[in-house]
Design an enzyme around this catalytic site. Structure first.
Site, PDB file in Angstrom:
ATOM      1  N   LYS A  37       0.728  -1.292  -0.057  1.00  0.00           N
ATOM      2  CA  LYS A  37      -0.115  -0.058  -0.087  1.00  0.00           C
ATOM      3  C   LYS A  37       0.910   1.361   0.057  1.00  0.00           C
ATOM      4  O   LYS A  37       0.508   2.010  -0.738  1.00  0.00           O
ATOM      5  CB  LYS A  37      -1.187   0.010   1.316  1.00  0.00           C
ATOM      6  CG  LYS A  37      -1.918  -1.255   1.073  1.00  0.00           C
ATOM      7  CD  LYS A  37      -2.841  -1.459   2.406  1.00  0.00           C
ATOM      8  CE  LYS A  37      -3.753  -2.330   2.333  1.00  0.00           C
ATOM      9  NZ  LYS A  37      -4.576  -2.870   3.134  1.00  0.00           N
ATOM     10  N   GLN A  71      -4.597  -1.141   9.578  1.00  0.00           N
ATOM     11  CA  GLN A  71      -4.664  -2.712   9.071  1.00  0.00           C
ATOM     12  C   GLN A  71      -5.052  -3.813   9.849  1.00  0.00           C
ATOM     13  O   GLN A  71      -5.130  -3.645  11.019  1.00  0.00           O
ATOM     14  CB  GLN A  71      -3.112  -2.876   8.661  1.00  0.00           C
ATOM     15  CG  GLN A  71      -3.091  -4.424   7.845  1.00  0.00           C
ATOM     16  CD  GLN A  71      -3.603  -4.338   6.506  1.00  0.00           C
ATOM     17  OE1 GLN A  71      -3.607  -3.223   5.825  1.00  0.00           O
ATOM     18  NE2 GLN A  71      -3.733  -5.440   5.955  1.00  0.00           N
ATOM     19  N   ASP A 121     -10.848   3.391   3.755  1.00  0.00           N
ATOM     20  CA  ASP A 121     -11.207   1.843   3.733  1.00  0.00           C
ATOM     21  C   ASP A 121     -12.709   1.526   3.657  1.00  0.00           C
ATOM     22  O   ASP A 121     -12.912   0.610   3.095  1.00  0.00           O
ATOM     23  CB  ASP A 121     -10.685   1.140   5.166  1.00  0.00           C
ATOM     24  CG  ASP A 121      -9.513   0.338   4.953  1.00  0.00           C
ATOM     25  OD1 ASP A 121      -9.283  -0.249   3.903  1.00  0.00           O
ATOM     26  OD2 ASP A 121      -8.995   0.131   6.054  1.00  0.00           O
TER      27      ASP A 121
HETATM   28  N1  GUN Z   1      -6.817  -6.558   6.172  1.00  0.00           N
HETATM   29  C1  GUN Z   1      -7.257  -7.082   4.975  1.00  0.00           C
HETATM   30  N2  GUN Z   1      -7.721  -6.412   4.155  1.00  0.00           N
HETATM   31  C2  GUN Z   1      -7.568  -5.313   4.662  1.00  0.00           C
HETATM   32  C3  GUN Z   1      -8.307  -3.983   4.211  1.00  0.00           C
HETATM   33  O1  GUN Z   1      -8.741  -3.855   2.998  1.00  0.00           O
HETATM   34  N3  GUN Z   1      -8.117  -2.837   5.086  1.00  0.00           N
HETATM   35  C4  GUN Z   1      -7.479  -3.173   6.161  1.00  0.00           C
HETATM   36  N4  GUN Z   1      -7.548  -2.020   6.986  1.00  0.00           N
HETATM   37  N5  GUN Z   1      -7.059  -4.229   6.783  1.00  0.00           N
HETATM   38  C5  GUN Z   1      -7.110  -5.268   5.850  1.00  0.00           C
END
Ligand code: GUN
Length: 285
Positions: A53, A97, A120
């Protein structure tokens, strides 16, 4: 018949070029879009995700900060960090996350993120906005699936879409997005009695379960569009989706591969949401 591929890498490249252009335009006005990624603990998969990311931000000209904390961090400490990021004008998007360590209430942390920075799309305000058709941030994975359907010029109006999976992150928001485009939507899940009877009716199938071979060729109507959200490993340790790709591609009209399908689109839509958050903040400033 062999299905046409919906190439998530190619579509991502195109959308990320657009993000880069928007980022450059905003920078020319003195605002650099900024994303904060918060990782608590040392989950190996999460470490890979957050690295990807942050790298994607850098590649597209967005500013990003990665905050890493020990798994022993308290909930109060994390909430205080989220508050500080809410107040930081250089940060337009906040991503904590998941999963978080068990002693931290993930929902409480998500609700602490300002909805204006919830890139998100997990905050209840974002979920409510999606449900009611108000402006807000859409969760990145189903948003990416919608972009893939858009990329093939698929008109969802009156079509029957079957979503397999009912998670808050993919299945439920996916169903709402499809409904928003006037599809007739069925949500299937672990208690669904006859999954095949449902999927055989579908013009569009989105598989988002997290289990291999949930969808096989005998379950697909010829010509249907199949979107595979799954990320699993097969017996040889190779990445695979929820769909039996080799079988289903003989029946479907369109199909997304794994890897190279929905996966890259998720990060791309995070960039799009962060860009949108920055533009909104700049417009409001
Ligand atoms: N863990 C797995 N996928 C995601 C996501 O898209 N966002 C976040 N914050 N955590 C994750």
């Amino acid at each position: 018949m062999t299905a046409q591929l919906i190439d998530g890498n190619a579509l991502s490249r195109q959308l990320r070029t657009e993000v880069s252009q928007r980022a450059a335009a905003l920078k020319a006005r003195g605002v650099t879009p900024g994303l904060a990624v918060v990782l608590v603990g040392d989950n190996p998969a999460s470490q890979v995700y957050v690295r990807n990311k942050v790298k994607a931000c850098e590649d597209s000209g967005l500013h990003s900060v990665l905050e890493k904390y020990e798994a022993s961090m308290t909930e109060a400490e994390l909430l205080a960090r989220v508050e500080a990021l809410n107040d930081d004008p250089a940060i337009h998007g906040i991503l904590v996350q998941l999963p978080l360590p068990a002693h931290i209430d993930a929902q409480k942390v998500i609700e602490a993120i300002s909805p204006a920075k919830d890139v998100d799309g997990f905050h209840i305000a974002s979920a409510g906005a999606l449900m009611t058709g108000m402006p807000g941030f859409w969760p990145c994975t189903p948003y990416g699936c919608m972009k893939m359907l858009e990329s093939i010029g698929y008109d969802l109006r009156g079509k029957h879409a079957v979503v397999i999976g009912r998670s808050n992150i993919v299945g439920k928001p996916m169903a709402l997005m499809l409904l928003g485009q006037n599809a007739t939507v069925t949500i299937c899940h672990s208690a669904t009695r006859d999954l095949k009877a449902q999927t055989l009716q579908a013009d569009v199938i989105v598989a988002a379960v997290g289990k291999r071979n949930v969808l096989t060729a005998d379950m697909v109507k010829p010509g249907a569009v199949v979107i595979d959200v799954g990320m699993n490993r097969n017996d040889e340790g190779k990445l695979c989706g929820d769909v039996d790709f080799e079988g289903v591609k003989q029946v479907a009209g369109w199909i997304t591969p794994v890897p190279g399908g929905v996966g890259p689109m998720t990060i791309t839509m995070l960039l799009v949401n962060t860009m949108e958050a920055a533009e909104r903040a700049a417009g409001a400033a």
